[in-house]
Scaffold this motif. Structure first.
Motif, PDB file in Angstrom:
ATOM      1  N   ALA A  86       0.775  -1.250   0.010  1.00 61.25           N
ATOM      2  CA  ALA A  86      -0.037  -0.043   0.064  1.00 61.25           C
ATOM      3  C   ALA A  86       0.913   1.040   0.127  1.00 61.25           C
ATOM      4  O   ALA A  86       0.588   2.264  -0.620  1.00 61.25           O
ATOM      5  N   LEU A  87       1.867   1.273   0.812  1.00 64.69           N
ATOM      6  CA  LEU A  87       2.834   2.360   0.881  1.00 64.69           C
ATOM      7  C   LEU A  87       3.325   2.467  -0.486  1.00 64.69           C
ATOM      8  O   LEU A  87       3.411   3.730  -1.178  1.00 64.69           O
ATOM      9  N   ALA A  88       3.845   1.664  -1.131  1.00 58.49           N
ATOM     10  CA  ALA A  88       4.500   1.594  -2.320  1.00 58.49           C
ATOM     11  C   ALA A  88       3.769   2.159  -3.457  1.00 58.49           C
ATOM     12  O   ALA A  88       4.106   3.036  -4.387  1.00 58.49           O
ATOM     13  N   SER A  89       2.332   1.787  -3.421  1.00 59.99           N
ATOM     14  CA  SER A  89       1.471   2.009  -4.522  1.00 59.99           C
ATOM     15  C   SER A  89       0.967   3.688  -4.098  1.00 59.99           C
ATOM     16  O   SER A  89       0.845   4.333  -5.383  1.00 59.99           O
ATOM     17  N   ARG A  90       1.138   4.254  -2.986  1.00 56.66           N
ATOM     18  CA  ARG A  90       0.755   5.591  -2.689  1.00 56.66           C
ATOM     19  C   ARG A  90       1.989   6.194  -3.358  1.00 56.66           C
ATOM     20  O   ARG A  90       1.608   7.540  -4.165  1.00 56.66           O
ATOM     21  N   PHE A  91       3.291   5.998  -3.538  1.00 54.62           N
ATOM     22  CA  PHE A  91       4.141   6.571  -4.123  1.00 54.62           C
ATOM     23  C   PHE A  91       3.919   6.598  -5.443  1.00 54.62           C
ATOM     24  O   PHE A  91       4.197   7.596  -6.386  1.00 54.62           O
ATOM     25  N   VAL A  92       3.637   5.599  -6.118  1.00 55.89           N
ATOM     26  CA  VAL A  92       3.401   5.280  -7.595  1.00 55.89           C
ATOM     27  C   VAL A  92       2.222   6.252  -8.095  1.00 55.89           C
ATOM     28  O   VAL A  92       2.310   6.903  -8.985  1.00 55.89           O
ATOM     29  N   MET A  93       0.934   6.187  -7.464  1.00 54.95           N
ATOM     30  CA  MET A  93       0.007   6.774  -7.783  1.00 54.95           C
ATOM     31  C   MET A  93      -0.018   8.521  -7.554  1.00 54.95           C
ATOM     32  O   MET A  93      -0.779   9.122  -8.378  1.00 54.95           O
ATOM     33  N   GLN A  94       0.323   8.945  -6.545  1.00 53.33           N
ATOM     34  CA  GLN A  94       0.362  10.188  -6.411  1.00 53.33           C
ATOM     35  C   GLN A  94       1.514  11.054  -7.087  1.00 53.33           C
ATOM     36  O   GLN A  94       1.626  12.323  -6.902  1.00 53.33           O
ATOM     37  N   GLY A  95       2.273  10.254  -7.724  1.00 59.33           N
ATOM     38  CA  GLY A  95       3.109  11.177  -8.648  1.00 59.33           C
ATOM     39  C   GLY A  95       4.505  11.654  -7.749  1.00 59.33           C
ATOM     40  O   GLY A  95       5.044  12.639  -8.184  1.00 59.33           O
ATOM     41  N   THR A  96       4.710  11.141  -6.629  1.00 54.62           N
ATOM     42  CA  THR A  96       5.628  11.665  -5.662  1.00 54.62           C
ATOM     43  C   THR A  96       7.035  11.284  -6.260  1.00 54.62           C
ATOM     44  O   THR A  96       8.085  12.186  -6.206  1.00 54.62           O
ATOM     45  N   ILE A  97       7.402  10.115  -7.119  1.00 53.45           N
ATOM     46  CA  ILE A  97       8.645   9.697  -7.547  1.00 53.45           C
ATOM     47  C   ILE A  97       8.702  10.390  -8.989  1.00 53.45           C
ATOM     48  O   ILE A  97       7.803  10.179  -9.683  1.00 53.45           O
ATOM     49  N   MET A  98       9.862  11.064  -9.072  1.00 51.84           N
ATOM     50  CA  MET A  98       9.928  11.745 -10.439  1.00 51.84           C
ATOM     51  C   MET A  98      10.851  10.880 -11.466  1.00 51.84           C
ATOM     52  O   MET A  98      10.528  11.005 -12.789  1.00 51.84           O
ATOM     53  N   LYS A  99      11.723  10.004 -11.291  1.00 52.18           N
ATOM     54  CA  LYS A  99      12.239   9.264 -11.879  1.00 52.18           C
ATOM     55  C   LYS A  99      12.264   7.746 -11.906  1.00 52.18           C
ATOM     56  O   LYS A  99      11.948   6.937 -12.793  1.00 52.18           O
TER      57      LYS A  99
END
Length: 479
Positions: free
Chosen positions: A427-440
């Motif tokens: 769930a934590l990993a998916s939040r990073f993916v879907m919220q656009g927090t990771i740029m690269k």
């Protein structure tokens, strides 16, 4: 209000509202014959409410309310925090700087003397010559011995006086050893001796910025403060061939931001938060750290030397008090100003730890270059709603917006010890993916000595790749 409110006492609208309560009505209102309520309702409020109002204004405005009426004469004297900025006080006044600043200095002395009771905190931004004329020591003595101030911030503006001699902090022995003083911020001084810090068993937080001294002076200051839990050291020393020694069994937070370092020796059994600004390592260095709670040791191999923070959230969350965490997320601490990389250890089954991670990411300034998350091993078979420490887990925390600060972003995210069967980690990993927090790039370690776990991890990564990405350029890879 912040735990470290040493810079919050700026002007607010409350004082202006206070003055305008009995202002004349508009011509339109008068035309409608609306009566003015001439009752001074604010003055009828109890003292504790009025003190809260004045605590939200600048110290200057709070003092001015003393002339409004007899009712207001002594209210300001109960505010818990005082802030004095001599640069602002003299900025719009005409005349030579010395007489103006001396007049302001006398006013500061009078305000401190006239204040009733004890102070939670006080900050003073002053000119260099007050280091020499005894005024600075007078303020410190008043604040510590009479007002029993808990948090003190002294900022040398460097506006008046040339050369390092004008900035020497000339204070009597044991100046900072009053038992009520627990937090001390110093900025822009030269320390020729450590005597002011003699027997400072009281200090829990010490922040030294732009402080010049011999390494032996720093070593003596640190050794004289055995109760320190937080140490921020932006130090510059005159002798290259010496070793800075930080040995403390109570230290929870350590930040080093220094230059001309030859050797640093750190021994801190309880250290959970460790950060370094890397320009201190401009050349070959000898850096020894004995801190068993700090699990990442990569700074010795990192050729890029990115300013970083290591934070063992799991270990820190087990403490009864979170003084270190509250310090680093405080705006007054200004902790993340130049850091670029964050390495954390976290148990996502513990809602408290998840909230602490969220606090750090929200408080971070600008774009983070790299975030490393190492997941603490836990029992993934726990029932929904049960935390790893036996407490109650908030239901569906993963459905909340983990990163409400729109300015936060990370270029590369690394996840270590990732378990594909752990729903909270996924769930934590998916939040990073879907919220656009990771740029690269998102890098997830899927390798395992057990074939079943490796397959579960790879399957979880495949699901992450299928999620709608908040950033179309995001690459998700395994290692």
């Amino acid at each position: 209000m912040s735990l470290f409110p040493l810079s919050i006492l700026g002007t607010s609208q409350l004082h202006h509202q206070l003055k305008s309560m009995n202002a004349p009505l508009s011509s339109d209102a008068r035309g409608k014959r609306i009566l003015i309520d001439s009752i001074d309702r604010i003055s009828k409020l109890p003292d504790d409410v009025l003190v809260k109002i004045l605590a939200s204004t600048s110290t200057e405005d709070a003092v001015k309310t003393g002339v409004l009426s007899t009712r207001w004469k002594n209210v300001w004297k109960q505010v818990p925090y005082l802030h004095f900025d001599m640069l602002i006080a003299t900025l719009n006044k005409r005349g030579p700087l010395d007489p103006l600043s001396n007049h302001v200095a006398k006013s500061i002395t009078e305000v401190i003397k006239n204040h009733n009771g004890h102070l939670m905190g006080c900050s003073i931004d002053h000119f260099s010559h007050h280091c020499q004329d005894g005024e600075l020591e007078t303020w410190i003595q008043l604040l510590t011995l009479q007002k029993h101030t808990k948090a003190l911030s002294l900022f040398n503006l460097h506006v008046h006086g040339n050369g390092k001699r004008s900035n020497v902090l000339q204070l009597s022995p044991n100046t900072f050893s009053h038992p009520s003083l627990s937090t001390l911020f110093l900025h822009g001084y030269n320390l020729e001796t450590p005597h002011a810090f003699n027997e400072c068993n009281n200090l829990k937080i010490l922040k030294l910025e732009r402080i010049f001294a011999e390494v032996d002076v720093f070593n003596t200051v640190i050794a004289s403060c055995p109760s320190l839990k937080v140490l921020v050291l932006n130090a510059m020393w005159y002798n290259d061939k010496a070793c800075l020694k930080i040995h403390n069994n109570n230290l929870k937070v350590l930040h080093l931001d220094s230059c001309n370092v030859d050797c640093i020796d750190v021994s801190a059994a309880l250290l959970d938060i460790f950060s370094v600004y890397y320009y201190m390592f401009d050349r070959k260095y000898n850096f020894v750290i004995n801190a068993p709670r700090i699990l990442f040791k990569s700074w010795t191999q990192d050729s890029r030397r990115v300013p970083f923070m290591n934070y063992n959230i799991t270990s820190h969350a087990q403490e009864k008090e979170n003084l270190g965490h509250e310090f680093v997320v405080s705006g007054d601490a200004n902790y993340f100003q130049r850091l670029k990389s964050l390495k954390v250890v976290i148990d996502v089954m513990n809602s408290r730890e998840v909230e602490m991670l969220r606090d750090i990411l929200v408080a971070w300034h600008g774009i983070m270059e790299e975030l490393d998350i190492i997941f603490k091993d836990n029992n993934v078979s726990k029932e929904e709603g049960e935390s790893s420490n036996g407490g109650t887990q908030k239901k569906k925390w993963e459905e909340t917006k983990l990163f409400p600060n729109a300015d936060f972003g990370v270029e590369v995210l690394w996840m270590v010890n990732f378990s594909g069967s752990n729903k909270k980690q996924f769930a934590l990993a998916s939040r990073f993916v879907m919220q656009g927090t990771i740029m690269k790039k998102m890098m997830i370690k899927t390798s395992s000595i057990f074939a079943k776990e490796k397959l579960e991890n790879e399957a979880a990564v495949a699901k992450l790749k299928e999620l709608p990405k908040g950033n179309a350029n995001l690459s998700i890879e395994c290692f």
